[in-house]
Design a protein around this motif. Structure first.
Motif, PDB file in Angstrom:
ATOM      1  N   LEU A  13       0.818  -1.201   0.000  1.00 35.30           N
ATOM      2  CA  LEU A  13       0.000   0.000   0.000  1.00 35.30           C
ATOM      3  C   LEU A  13       0.859   1.260   0.000  1.00 35.30           C
ATOM      4  O   LEU A  13       0.643   2.166  -0.796  1.00 35.30           O
ATOM      5  CB  LEU A  13      -0.934  -0.007   1.209  1.00 35.30           C
ATOM      6  CG  LEU A  13      -1.938   1.130   1.322  1.00 35.30           C
ATOM      7  CD1 LEU A  13      -2.917   1.073   0.161  1.00 35.30           C
ATOM      8  CD2 LEU A  13      -2.701   1.028   2.626  1.00 35.30           C
ATOM      9  N   PHE A  14       1.832   1.332   0.864  1.00 35.87           N
ATOM     10  CA  PHE A  14       2.674   2.509   0.959  1.00 35.87           C
ATOM     11  C   PHE A  14       3.977   2.373   0.183  1.00 35.87           C
ATOM     12  O   PHE A  14       4.684   3.345   0.026  1.00 35.87           O
ATOM     13  CB  PHE A  14       3.006   2.812   2.426  1.00 35.87           C
ATOM     14  CG  PHE A  14       1.792   3.111   3.260  1.00 35.87           C
ATOM     15  CD1 PHE A  14       1.009   4.200   2.987  1.00 35.87           C
ATOM     16  CD2 PHE A  14       1.450   2.302   4.317  1.00 35.87           C
ATOM     17  CE1 PHE A  14      -0.106   4.495   3.752  1.00 35.87           C
ATOM     18  CE2 PHE A  14       0.344   2.577   5.093  1.00 35.87           C
ATOM     19  CZ  PHE A  14      -0.433   3.670   4.801  1.00 35.87           C
ATOM     20  N   GLY A  15       4.310   1.194  -0.261  1.00 37.08           N
ATOM     21  CA  GLY A  15       5.560   0.988  -0.977  1.00 37.08           C
ATOM     22  C   GLY A  15       6.774   1.043  -0.068  1.00 37.08           C
ATOM     23  O   GLY A  15       7.864   1.367  -0.505  1.00 37.08           O
ATOM     24  N   ILE A  16       6.623   0.719   1.205  1.00 37.68           N
ATOM     25  CA  ILE A  16       7.715   0.805   2.170  1.00 37.68           C
ATOM     26  C   ILE A  16       8.367  -0.568   2.283  1.00 37.68           C
ATOM     27  O   ILE A  16       7.759  -1.522   2.742  1.00 37.68           O
ATOM     28  CB  ILE A  16       7.210   1.279   3.544  1.00 37.68           C
ATOM     29  CG1 ILE A  16       6.600   2.663   3.417  1.00 37.68           C
ATOM     30  CG2 ILE A  16       8.335   1.278   4.559  1.00 37.68           C
ATOM     31  CD1 ILE A  16       5.931   3.149   4.669  1.00 37.68           C
ATOM     32  N   GLN A  17       9.608  -0.651   1.887  1.00 43.19           N
ATOM     33  CA  GLN A  17      10.348  -1.904   1.952  1.00 43.19           C
ATOM     34  C   GLN A  17      11.352  -1.923   3.104  1.00 43.19           C
ATOM     35  O   GLN A  17      11.745  -2.976   3.560  1.00 43.19           O
ATOM     36  CB  GLN A  17      11.105  -2.135   0.636  1.00 43.19           C
ATOM     37  CG  GLN A  17      10.225  -2.162  -0.588  1.00 43.19           C
ATOM     38  CD  GLN A  17       9.289  -3.359  -0.615  1.00 43.19           C
ATOM     39  OE1 GLN A  17       9.623  -4.419  -0.096  1.00 43.19           O
ATOM     40  NE2 GLN A  17       8.130  -3.188  -1.196  1.00 43.19           N
ATOM     41  N   SER A  20      13.496   1.021   8.621  1.00 51.45           N
ATOM     42  CA  SER A  20      13.820   2.333   9.186  1.00 51.45           C
ATOM     43  C   SER A  20      12.919   3.419   8.603  1.00 51.45           C
ATOM     44  O   SER A  20      12.499   4.334   9.316  1.00 51.45           O
ATOM     45  CB  SER A  20      15.290   2.667   8.961  1.00 51.45           C
ATOM     46  OG  SER A  20      15.565   2.758   7.583  1.00 51.45           O
ATOM     47  N   VAL A  21      12.591   3.317   7.339  1.00 47.70           N
ATOM     48  CA  VAL A  21      11.677   4.285   6.726  1.00 47.70           C
ATOM     49  C   VAL A  21      10.269   4.118   7.302  1.00 47.70           C
ATOM     50  O   VAL A  21       9.576   5.098   7.582  1.00 47.70           O
ATOM     51  CB  VAL A  21      11.674   4.120   5.190  1.00 47.70           C
ATOM     52  CG1 VAL A  21      10.638   5.019   4.549  1.00 47.70           C
ATOM     53  CG2 VAL A  21      13.043   4.398   4.620  1.00 47.70           C
ATOM     54  N   ARG A  22       9.858   2.882   7.493  1.00 43.38           N
ATOM     55  CA  ARG A  22       8.535   2.614   8.057  1.00 43.38           C
ATOM     56  C   ARG A  22       8.432   3.169   9.477  1.00 43.38           C
ATOM     57  O   ARG A  22       7.432   3.780   9.845  1.00 43.38           O
ATOM     58  CB  ARG A  22       8.275   1.110   8.046  1.00 43.38           C
ATOM     59  CG  ARG A  22       6.896   0.712   8.491  1.00 43.38           C
ATOM     60  CD  ARG A  22       6.614  -0.744   8.193  1.00 43.38           C
ATOM     61  NE  ARG A  22       7.624  -1.660   8.665  1.00 43.38           N
ATOM     62  CZ  ARG A  22       7.640  -2.196   9.886  1.00 43.38           C
ATOM     63  NH1 ARG A  22       6.698  -1.879  10.734  1.00 43.38           N
ATOM     64  NH2 ARG A  22       8.590  -3.032  10.238  1.00 43.38           N
ATOM     65  N   TYR A  23       9.462   2.971  10.287  1.00 42.47           N
ATOM     66  CA  TYR A  23       9.437   3.495  11.660  1.00 42.47           C
ATOM     67  C   TYR A  23       9.529   5.024  11.682  1.00 42.47           C
ATOM     68  O   TYR A  23       8.981   5.661  12.576  1.00 42.47           O
ATOM     69  CB  TYR A  23      10.548   2.880  12.496  1.00 42.47           C
ATOM     70  CG  TYR A  23      10.314   1.423  12.802  1.00 42.47           C
ATOM     71  CD1 TYR A  23       9.065   0.980  13.223  1.00 42.47           C
ATOM     72  CD2 TYR A  23      11.319   0.484  12.668  1.00 42.47           C
ATOM     73  CE1 TYR A  23       8.831  -0.348  13.502  1.00 42.47           C
ATOM     74  CE2 TYR A  23      11.098  -0.854  12.952  1.00 42.47           C
ATOM     75  CZ  TYR A  23       9.849  -1.259  13.359  1.00 42.47           C
ATOM     76  OH  TYR A  23       9.616  -2.574  13.639  1.00 42.47           O
ATOM     77  N   THR A  24      10.198   5.609  10.712  1.00 44.70           N
ATOM     78  CA  THR A  24      10.243   7.068  10.621  1.00 44.70           C
ATOM     79  C   THR A  24       8.858   7.623  10.324  1.00 44.70           C
ATOM     80  O   THR A  24       8.422   8.598  10.947  1.00 44.70           O
ATOM     81  CB  THR A  24      11.239   7.509   9.537  1.00 44.70           C
ATOM     82  OG1 THR A  24      12.523   6.959   9.832  1.00 44.70           O
ATOM     83  CG2 THR A  24      11.336   9.015   9.455  1.00 44.70           C
ATOM     84  N   ASP A  88       3.254  -3.416  10.763  1.00 41.65           N
ATOM     85  CA  ASP A  88       3.615  -3.853   9.415  1.00 41.65           C
ATOM     86  C   ASP A  88       2.458  -4.581   8.730  1.00 41.65           C
ATOM     87  O   ASP A  88       2.639  -5.589   8.062  1.00 41.65           O
ATOM     88  CB  ASP A  88       4.870  -4.718   9.431  1.00 41.65           C
ATOM     89  CG  ASP A  88       5.512  -4.799   8.046  1.00 41.65           C
ATOM     90  OD1 ASP A  88       5.223  -3.917   7.225  1.00 41.65           O
ATOM     91  OD2 ASP A  88       6.273  -5.738   7.806  1.00 41.65           O
ATOM     92  N   GLY A  89       1.260  -4.087   8.931  1.00 40.96           N
ATOM     93  CA  GLY A  89       0.082  -4.648   8.294  1.00 40.96           C
ATOM     94  C   GLY A  89      -1.175  -4.117   8.950  1.00 40.96           C
ATOM     95  O   GLY A  89      -1.143  -3.608  10.062  1.00 40.96           O
ATOM     96  N   TRP A  90      -2.274  -4.201   8.236  1.00 42.34           N
ATOM     97  CA  TRP A  90      -3.550  -3.722   8.768  1.00 42.34           C
ATOM     98  C   TRP A  90      -4.080  -4.714   9.782  1.00 42.34           C
ATOM     99  O   TRP A  90      -4.233  -5.887   9.484  1.00 42.34           O
ATOM    100  CB  TRP A  90      -4.545  -3.527   7.631  1.00 42.34           C
ATOM    101  CG  TRP A  90      -5.784  -2.844   8.050  1.00 42.34           C
ATOM    102  CD1 TRP A  90      -6.974  -3.439   8.336  1.00 42.34           C
ATOM    103  CD2 TRP A  90      -5.979  -1.455   8.267  1.00 42.34           C
ATOM    104  NE1 TRP A  90      -7.891  -2.506   8.710  1.00 42.34           N
ATOM    105  CE2 TRP A  90      -7.311  -1.264   8.679  1.00 42.34           C
ATOM    106  CE3 TRP A  90      -5.149  -0.350   8.167  1.00 42.34           C
ATOM    107  CZ2 TRP A  90      -7.840  -0.021   8.974  1.00 42.34           C
ATOM    108  CZ3 TRP A  90      -5.683   0.891   8.457  1.00 42.34           C
ATOM    109  CH2 TRP A  90      -7.007   1.046   8.850  1.00 42.34           C
ATOM    110  N   VAL A  91      -4.402  -4.242  10.991  1.00 43.57           N
ATOM    111  CA  VAL A  91      -4.836  -5.133  12.066  1.00 43.57           C
ATOM    112  C   VAL A  91      -6.255  -4.845  12.549  1.00 43.57           C
ATOM    113  O   VAL A  91      -6.728  -5.501  13.468  1.00 43.57           O
ATOM    114  CB  VAL A  91      -3.861  -5.051  13.270  1.00 43.57           C
ATOM    115  CG1 VAL A  91      -2.504  -5.582  12.900  1.00 43.57           C
ATOM    116  CG2 VAL A  91      -3.766  -3.638  13.799  1.00 43.57           C
TER     117      VAL A  91
END
Length: 122
Positions: A13-17, A20-24, A88-91
């Protein structure tokens, strides 16, 4: 690059691989969520309980309504997005997914119309 798979996790969905970018992004969303909750709560409490906003009554009511719309947007869209970035996913299930997608459309529009009403009420 976005894939065509039906998986709607954050990576597609966001293209975050990268973690560190995801946590930012999660930290940024958490900052937005906390500042919105704190600011809107202060506006609502100070205008209702303490009458500290000394403006025309109609403008104060419009300001309260804008704060409520912003609070709803924060709780319906920013909070689930922050949790889904951290997990890291829809819950939250299917129902909140659709409510979050369409809720931002309606409540942001209502907030914009309230701002227009406030500026044109003078």
């Amino acid at each position: 690059m976005l894939s065509d798979s039906p998986d709607l996790s954050n990576k597609t969905l966001f293209g975050i691989q990268n973690d560190s970018v995801r946590y930012t992004w999660a930290a940024y969303n958490l900052f937005i969520l906390l500042s919105s909750l704190l600011g809107d709560s202060i506006i609502i409490i100070s205008s209702l309980k303490y009458n500290s906003i000394k403006l025309h009554k109609f403008i104060v009511v419009i300001i309260r309504h804008i704060a409520v719309c912003d609070l709803i947007v924060s709780l319906v869209t920013v909070f689930p997005r922050t949790v889904s970035l951290l997990a890291d996913g829809w819950v939250f299930g299917e129902t909140l997914k659709y409510f979050a997608a369409y809720g931002i459309y309606y409540f942001n529009g209502a907030g914009l119309l309230l701002i227009c009403a406030m500026t044109s009420s003078k």
